[in-house]
Design a protein around this motif. Structure first.
Motif, short mmCIF file in Angstrom:
data_model
loop_
_atom_site.label_atom_id
_atom_site.label_comp_id
_atom_site.label_asym_id
_atom_site.label_seq_id
_atom_site.Cartn_x
_atom_site.Cartn_y
_atom_site.Cartn_z
N UNK A 16 43.59 38.75 46.83
CA UNK A 16 42.75 37.87 47.43
C UNK A 16 42.89 36.80 46.02
N UNK A 17 42.86 35.35 46.48
CA UNK A 17 43.14 34.51 45.45
C UNK A 17 42.41 33.31 45.87
N UNK A 18 42.04 32.47 44.88
CA UNK A 18 41.64 30.98 45.12
C UNK A 18 42.32 29.82 44.25
N UNK A 19 42.49 28.95 44.88
CA UNK A 19 43.26 27.78 44.30
C UNK A 19 42.53 27.22 42.91
N UNK A 20 43.31 26.78 42.02
CA UNK A 20 42.49 26.27 40.88
C UNK A 20 42.80 24.83 40.66
N UNK A 21 41.93 24.05 40.78
CA UNK A 21 42.09 22.53 41.12
C UNK A 21 43.01 21.88 39.59
N UNK A 22 44.05 21.05 40.00
CA UNK A 22 44.92 20.69 38.88
C UNK A 22 46.32 20.41 39.63
N UNK A 23 46.93 19.69 38.58
CA UNK A 23 48.14 19.04 39.13
C UNK A 23 49.21 20.20 39.25
N UNK A 40 48.02 25.68 40.49
CA UNK A 40 47.67 27.39 40.21
C UNK A 40 46.82 27.89 41.14
N UNK A 41 46.65 29.32 40.98
CA UNK A 41 45.69 29.99 41.52
C UNK A 41 45.19 31.14 40.74
N UNK A 42 44.17 31.91 41.14
CA UNK A 42 43.73 33.03 40.42
C UNK A 42 43.38 34.18 41.27
N UNK A 43 43.77 35.09 40.70
CA UNK A 43 43.62 36.38 41.75
C UNK A 43 41.94 36.67 41.23
N UNK A 44 41.21 37.12 42.43
CA UNK A 44 39.95 37.40 42.42
C UNK A 44 39.57 38.70 42.53
N UNK A 45 38.47 39.41 42.07
CA UNK A 45 37.89 40.58 42.28
C UNK A 45 37.51 40.84 43.74
N UNK A 46 38.05 42.00 44.40
CA UNK A 46 37.64 42.29 45.84
C UNK A 46 36.26 41.83 46.13
N UNK A 64 35.36 32.59 49.47
CA UNK A 64 36.21 32.39 50.47
C UNK A 64 37.76 32.48 50.17
N UNK A 65 38.21 33.53 49.61
CA UNK A 65 39.57 33.65 48.94
C UNK A 65 40.58 33.88 50.27
N UNK A 66 41.66 33.26 50.05
CA UNK A 66 42.93 33.51 50.79
C UNK A 66 43.24 34.91 50.45
N UNK A 67 44.01 35.65 51.64
CA UNK A 67 44.33 36.79 51.34
C UNK A 67 45.71 37.21 51.83
N UNK A 68 46.19 38.28 51.35
CA UNK A 68 47.64 38.61 51.70
C UNK A 68 47.86 40.02 51.38
#
Length: 162
Positions: free
Chosen positions: A104-111, A114-120, A127-131
């Motif tokens: 699961x990851x969340x987008x990091x605001x910025x040009x 980037x994204x950041x993996x999050x803890x389960x 509201x993470x995106x998942x794959x």
């Protein structure tokens, strides 16, 4: 080593041939291979995955002080390295460990987009995106054979409509 994203033609074949046209069953669109020289290294890798994962649908627990966050959910594990696994009969001698890991990851605001993996345990709250991705763990000797014999495997798979 990162594998290529599965080609659309093969993804459609697999969806039709194996999954009754259900694309939700495709879990290897994004994949990678971890190659190790010795079985002990494979065991170490699996211990690390276990440390950083929750299994199946078990609820994620809050991490304790100093504990690394668990960023994977193990959805499936096929251990073809197990001595009880009959590789000759079931997989033409092929042996590996195949893991389906949900991330699961969340987008990091910025040009840089980037994204950041999050803890389960934070996936729902953030509201993470998942794959689900596939990780193949291979001994170096098997990986070398796999590279040499991949064309034969593809022919066999097509003949058997797999």
């Amino acid at each position: 080593m990162a594998g290529p994203v599965k080609q659309p033609e093969r993804a459609l074949q697999k969806c039709v041939r194996l999954y009754q046209r259900d694309p939700a069953c495709l879990t290897d669109l994004v994949r990678c291979t971890v190659v190790v020289a010795k079985l002990e290294q494979a065991c170490s890798f699996m211990r690390l995955v276990k440390l950083r994962s929750v299994t199946g649908l078990e609820p994620a627990k809050e991490q304790t002080e100093g504990q690394q966050s668990r960023i994977f959910r193990v959805m499936r594990c096929v251990n073809r390295l197990d001595p009880e696994y009959n590789a000759e009969q079931r997989s033409a001698g092929y042996r590996d460990v195949s893991l389906n890991l949900e991330v699961g990851w969340c987008d990091i605001a910025g040009p840089e987009q980037e994204f950041r993996f999050e803890a389960v345990e934070d996936w729902d709250r953030l509201r993470c995106q998942r794959h689900v991705c596939e990780v193949q763990l291979l001994l170096r000797s098997m990986h070398e054979l796999k590279v040499q014999l991949h064309q034969h495997y593809t022919q066999r798979r097509n003949i058997l409509a797999e």
